[in-house]
Enzyme design. Structure first.
Site, PDB file in Angstrom:
ATOM      1  N   SER A   1      32.148  82.739  28.022  1.00  0.00           N
ATOM      2  CA  SER A   1      31.295  81.546  28.059  1.00  0.00           C
ATOM      3  C   SER A   1      30.729  81.315  29.453  1.00  0.00           C
ATOM      4  CB  SER A   1      32.082  80.294  27.645  1.00  0.00           C
ATOM      5  OG  SER A   1      32.556  80.436  26.336  1.00  0.00           O
TER       6      SER A   1
ATOM      7  N   ALA B   1      39.498  85.128  26.789  1.00  0.00           N
ATOM      8  CA  ALA B   1      38.260  85.790  26.342  1.00  0.00           C
ATOM      9  C   ALA B   1      37.135  84.768  26.172  1.00  0.00           C
ATOM     10  CB  ALA B   1      38.516  86.540  25.035  1.00  0.00           C
ATOM     11  N   GLU B   2      37.433  83.668  25.496  1.00  0.00           N
ATOM     12  CA  GLU B   2      36.418  82.627  25.260  1.00  0.00           C
ATOM     13  C   GLU B   2      35.912  82.060  26.590  1.00  0.00           C
ATOM     14  OE1 GLU B   2      35.481  81.371  22.091  1.00  0.00           O
ATOM     15  OE2 GLU B   2      34.110  79.908  22.978  1.00  0.00           O
ATOM     16  N   GLY B   3      36.847  81.799  27.505  1.00  0.00           N
ATOM     17  CA  GLY B   3      36.485  81.189  28.784  1.00  0.00           C
ATOM     18  C   GLY B   3      35.622  82.105  29.633  1.00  0.00           C
TER      19      GLY B   3
END
Ligand SMILES: CC(C)(COP(=O)(O)OP(=O)(O)OC[C@H]1O[C@@H](n2cnc3c(N)ncnc32)[C@H](O)[C@@H]1OP(=O)(O)O)[C@@H](O)C(=O)NCCC(=O)NCCSC(=O)c1cc(O)c2ccccc2c1O
EC number: 3.1.2.-
Length: 157
Positions: A60, A55-57
């Site tokens: 971002s 999710a973060e990757g």
């Protein structure tokens, strides 16, 4: 593992886990991962932290592209783990923007699973995340080439 390969440059931890990007744009970031031992917790299901890492990757990268390759930083991530994904399952990930502001962006990231033998239309949702990102942090000298390098690699994928 070639540190100069495009996917390693785009997101080294995701590359190490075997994540494959399929689309990278300002409106959608998507890809897939086969759940292997190195993605699992002791009960042999996808580690919740790996879902959060995806999710973060994805959020971002999407926010970075949508901001014109500014330096972004995730400032909040919330995740609901709705179903486990088992060893051998294929996990599909899809991310899209909820809000694109000048400074703050919010992205939704959804993970789905299928068995290798199942049709993609039978996929079931594994998790849903919201990621909030600040866009426009200063870029220190030692990484000043990072935005151009990312842009170059992403445009070739
Ligand atoms: C938590 C849930 C089981 C709750 O399900 P709920 O009852 O609210 O919902 P449903 O009945 O609709 O079921 C949805 C879905 O859940 C699975 N499921 C339900 N009951 C069971 C059960 N008894 N046993 C196994 N699985 C069950 C099933 O897939 C259902 O889907 P169907 O399509 O079959 O209906 C459920 O919400 C759930 O399983 N969520 C996912 C939880 C998860 O995978 N979390 C992330 C991984 S856990 C983790 O990260 C972690 C755990 C550790 O123990 C660690 C230990 C050491 C180091 C690290 C660890 C670690 O990282």
């Amino acid at each position: 593992m070639d540190p100069k390969s495009p996917e390693f440059i785009i997101d080294p931890p995701l590359k190490i886990l075997g994540f494959v990007f399929e689309e990278l744009s300002a409106t959608r970031v998507a890809g897939h991962l086969t759940v292997t031992e190195k993605c699992c917790q002791p009960f042999k299901v996808l580690h919740g932290g790996v879902s959060a890492l995806i999710a973060e990757g994805l959020a971002s990268l999407g926010a970075g592209i949508a901001s014109g390759y500014k330096r972004v930083a995730g400032i909040h991530l919330s995740i609901h783990h709705l179903r486990p994904a088992a060893l051998g399952d294929i996990v599909f990930a899809e991310s899209f923007p909820v809000s694109v502001g000048k400074n703050i962006q919010v992205w939704e990231v959804r993970l789905w699973k299928t068995k290798k033998t199942e049709k993609p239309e039978n996929k079931k949702m594994v998790s849903t995340s919201r990621v909030t990102l600040f866009c426009g942090l200063p870029i220190p000298d030692h990484v000043k080439d990072a935005p151009d390098e990312l842009k170059k690699v992403i445009s070739k994928l």
